[in-house]
Design a protein around this motif. Structure first.
Motif, PDB file in Angstrom:
ATOM      1  N   MET A  37      37.303  41.953  32.513  1.00  0.00           N
ATOM      2  CA  MET A  37      37.869  42.633  33.695  1.00  0.00           C
ATOM      3  C   MET A  37      36.818  43.538  34.350  1.00  0.00           C
ATOM      4  O   MET A  37      36.661  43.549  35.571  1.00  0.00           O
ATOM      5  N   ILE A  58      42.659  36.445  35.123  1.00  0.00           N
ATOM      6  CA  ILE A  58      41.568  36.831  36.035  1.00  0.00           C
ATOM      7  C   ILE A  58      41.331  35.704  37.041  1.00  0.00           C
ATOM      8  O   ILE A  58      41.249  35.912  38.251  1.00  0.00           O
ATOM      9  N   PHE A  72      44.203  44.390  37.036  1.00  0.00           N
ATOM     10  CA  PHE A  72      43.601  44.824  35.767  1.00  0.00           C
ATOM     11  C   PHE A  72      43.236  46.303  35.735  1.00  0.00           C
ATOM     12  O   PHE A  72      42.427  46.748  34.919  1.00  0.00           O
TER      13      PHE A  72
END
Ligand code: CBF
Length: 840
Positions: free
Chosen positions: A685, A705, A818
């Motif tokens: 992240m 992601i 995130f």
């Protein structure tokens, strides 16, 4: 009641240095004042350390004021609070972080400049607070930042290790571990609180007392030893707000510093033996547990900090809930107290709370249990069996005899109750779910105890939570389906963007016309329209380049290796583990090196492979991989034939403060674990947020992601979780890959020779053996070809400068999910039911 507005509350009480009356002149005066009055030195004599400490003292004036206000507000309102119990808090450095969170960074920097000091240099004076091993500990640090930022009443509880994670030195390519005495010369961010010392007991025996009066049996624990827990508080400064929570870390001490009588009788050494024994508990982070002494110490550490923390929680609760009669009203306990167990390490808190309730506070078992399981919730961070702790029953008998009895009773009631109801008469499942594993050495299963004793169990990424529910604890999920949930990890954008990548932060703030993104990271999505904009791309890539130039200087200083900032910086930074597959990265480097040797005119973008990684001291294969990376690197870096097309850098002593330099400079982020093994990952992240393109498998949070950033903007490869399962089920044979793929064969055979270790053939052969004879547990060979193809795709992407810039920007601005503030909000909504509490 769950509060969905916590995220908004973060900016509701914003302030800046002007509104705090912290002008440059004030700050200068405060720093100089502390240099004189706190450090006892003067401007012309002061060392950098003294300047740093004086600066921290100046900042602390404000921090302490906010801390007191926060604590008073929480106490007055008797707020419900979460208590985050974690054996690890990998805090890193706090100076820049605290200054940013207080909006004082620029004014402090200007003040110091006037005094002839550079703030960035000064920050380098601070030793990392490395009280953690890796992901789990750093996650805890991000979470307490977010809790304070969201104005949530929270306390972190852990251990005040005298020595954090070892300092890694590399000698002739090999990892050497050195102690890390992070507070040898004092730490200005911590406050000792002797007024809140706790005492915990260990060992001894349990007496059963029969009451003639009502025929009941009472258990009395007669411990053999007492340990003092001394709390050290680290203020946790929320961003943009007024909340300053605390991280309370326990240091172990003997009740008496030495035995007078023994000392007087001439036993100078013996007189201090108990002190030394007691202090060993908080001496080192995770001592080696391969010996029996190590195991006992580890369990004692876990009990020590869990018990101290619970006593502290009870002390605070009692202050607000003791009735006029002197009796404590426990009916509100589960409404006021939430305890999050960060992995299985603090599991012992469950029987400890039962012990306190039943043995000390006189509650009946049912009443106590009804409170207890509502208080606790458990986060699972890995499916690896070695991390799901089990303790031999015989150790429990010696160290925590009363807790063992309580665990037996929890187990009996569970097996005869809920387990029997759902799986009537099924002894096989009962044996599997039992808190005790039967066998030659009977073991207490801490993971099972966590599930039985918590009201919520979560994994740390969607795929991981699914596997926790379906593969790790499927029968428990049949009993308590609603207990299981997912909270995908997150990281704090304050440290991992604002502080570590100030130029990028500035570009975002200027383009958006606001710095709201620092708490609401989703706002960066508004920049999507600039992803294709030539001017924005130019600025973005210029920042990346400048970060690479800075990193190149650090690399040169730390390793002596010269790297070209125009090359592609390809970074793999994380703990060393075979499932994380640094060995796969190495195999590719070997293959690439051979390609260039065989074809010196090969057109390729110069490529710098950068590693940062510590291996557990007892994990031989991990240490062998570090050695191999260094030895292969040495040969490649000094091979004039390849004209600098490949460089391999192993950065020694990977730690938070080094990560802050590596991450902003990364072009490629290697997240190449075998699918199903990395629970989430958080480095993935941080790197994506800073504009690195993920070269990764569909594992952990990579999946999410890529969902956010787009698969076309990343390089995804390898077997999926289901494919890994089926390859393994069908009998995986790594020799097939070795025999079929000449690049794999040649790379592995190279390791048998002395090409990289002149005069010492076979020094690197252990890796080949693990991959072939050892069965290649983590399927590196099965994924090699698709990994190599993904590299080729990356090369192509990198050659198209505009396309690369666009993908990098899109990765960076789509990482809103995130933000650890979002993770905390998910915990608030699904697990903790906390209310925000604004501090005036
Ligand atoms: O959840 C935080 C991290 O925890 C680990 O590091 C762990 O210690 N079990 C996992 O390996 C990571 O995947 C995870 O991100």
């Amino acid at each position: 009641m769950a509060n969905k507005k916590a995220a908004n509350a973060a900016s509701a009480s914003s302030f800046d240095s002007a509104s705090l009356n912290y002008t440059k002149e004030d700050f200068k005066a405060k720093i100089v004042h502390h240099l004189h009055s706190t450090l006892g030195t003067s401007e012309n004599k002061a060392t950098k350390q003294s300047w740093w400490k004086a600066t921290c003292a100046a900042v602390n004036e404000l921090v302490y004021e906010r801390l007191t206000q926060t604590q008073q507000t929480h106490a007055n309102k008797d707020t419900r609070a979460v208590h985050y119990l974690s054996a690890e808090f990998l805090m890193g450095r706090l100076t820049a972080n605290n200054l940013h969170n207080l909006h004082l960074f620029n004014v402090c920097s200007d003040a110091l400049k006037d005094l002839g000091i550079n703030l960035t240099d000064l920050c380098e004076e601070e030793p990392d607070m490395a009280l953690g091993n890796g992901g789990l500990g750093r996650l805890a640090a991000c979470f307490i930042d977010s809790l304070a930022t969201l104005n949530l009443p929270a306390l972190g509880y852990g251990i005040h290790y005298e020595n954090g994670l070892f300092r890694q030195e590399i000698h002739n390519g090999r990892q050497i571990e050195r102690p890390d005495s992070w507070r040898e010369y004092g730490n200005p961010w911590e406050i000792c609180r002797p007024e809140s010392i706790q005492e915990v007991a260990l060992g001894g025996y349990v007496e059963t007392i029969y009451s003639e009066k009502d025929g009941s049996l009472k258990k009395v624990w007669h411990p053999a030893q007492k340990i003092k827990g001394v709390p050290w508080d680290i203020p946790v400064v929320g961003y943009n707000g007024t909340t300053v929570n605390i991280l309370r870390l326990w240091e172990s001490k003997a009740p008496e510093s030495f035995d007078w009588d023994v000392f007087n009788a001439g036993g100078y050494v013996d007189a201090q033996a108990e002190k030394a024994r007691a202090e060993t508990i908080s001496k080192v982070l995770y001592p080696n547990d391969s010996t029996e002494a190590g195991k006992i110490l580890r369990l004692v550490q876990q009990y020590f900090f869990s018990a101290c923390s619970l006593k502290d929680i009870l002390r605070r609760y009692k202050r607000a809930h003791t009735l006029a009669s002197g009796k404590v009203d426990y009916s509100e306990f589960a409404n006021k107290i939430a305890v999050q167990l960060n992995d299985t390490h603090p599991t012992i808190a469950i029987p400890e709370l039962m012990r306190i309730f039943v043995d000390e506070e006189g509650l009946g078992w049912e009443e106590a249990w009804n409170i207890c399981y509502k208080v606790f919730s458990y986060t699972n961070h890995t499916l690896l069996p070695e991390a799901l702790e089990k303790w031999p029953v015989y150790i429990f008998e010696r160290v925590l005899p009363r807790h063992l009895e309580i665990i037996y009773e929890i187990n009996r009631r569970f097996l005869e109750g809920e387990c029997e109801r759902v799986f009537p008469g099924n002894d096989f499942i009962k044996a599997k779910l039992s808190l005790i594993e039967e066998g030659s050495t009977r073991m207490v299963r801490m993971g099972n105890l966590c599930v039985v004793g918590s009201h919520k169990v979560n994994g740390v990424a969607a795929i991981h939570s699914k596997l926790v529910k379906e593969d790790l604890f499927p029968e428990y999920a049949q009993i308590w389906n609603d207990k299981f949930c997912n909270v995908t990890n997150g990281v704090t954008p304050r440290r991992w963007m604002l502080s570590c990548n100030p130029e990028l932060a500035k570009l975002y703030t200027e383009t958006l016309g606001s710095d709201e993104w620092v708490t609401k990271l989703d706002k960066l999505k508004d920049l999507k329209k600039y992803a294709d904009n030539a001017d924005f791309q130019k600025k973005f890539m210029a920042i990346k380049h400048a970060n690479k130039v800075k990193l190149a200087t650090v690399i040169k200083a730390e390793t002596g290796i010269e790297v070209d900032p125009n090359a592609l910086f390809d970074i793999q930074i994380k703990r060393l583990h075979e499932y994380k597959r640094q060995q796969l990265n190495l195999l590719y480097i070997l293959a690439l090196y051979r390609r260039v040797l065989e074809n010196p005119d090969l057109e390729m973008t110069p490529h710098v492979f950068i590693f940062g990684s510590k291996a557990a001291p007892g994990y031989k294969m991990a240490k062998d991989i570090i050695y191999a990376i260094n030895k292969v690197g040495e040969r490649i870096n000094n091979d004039a034939r390849i004209k600098g097309k490949i460089k391999v850098v192993f950065m020694p002593n990977y730690r938070v403060s080094l990560a802050e330099k590596l991450i902003p400079a990364a072009d490629v982020s290697q997240q190449i674990s075998t699918a199903g093994y990395e629970a989430s990952g958080t480095g993935n992240m941080k790197l994506a947020m800073n504009g690195a393109i993920t070269l990764g498998t569909m594992d952990g949070a990579n999946i999410e992601i890529v969902e956010e950033a787009g698969e076309e903007n990343n390089a995804i490869f390898g077997l999926s979780v289901d494919e890994v399962k089926s390859v393994k089920a069908n009998g995986y044979n790594p020799w097939d890959y070795y025999n079929r793929d000449h690049e794999i064969k040649k790379a592995l055979d190279w390791l048998d020779s002395d090409y990289f270790t002149p005069g010492f053939p076979g020094e690197l052969a252990g890796i080949k053996r693990a991959l072939l004879e050892g069965g290649d547990t983590y399927l590196a060979l099965a994924d090699f070809r698709s990994y190599s193809d993904a590299h080729a795709r990356l090369e192509k992407m990198y050659a198209n400068k505009k396309g690369w810039a666009k993908s990098a920007i899109l990765n960076s601005i789509t990482m809103g999910k995130f933000n650890s503030d979002r993770s905390i909000q998910d915990y608030v909504d699904q697990v903790w039911s906390l209310e925000t509490c604004l501090v005036k």
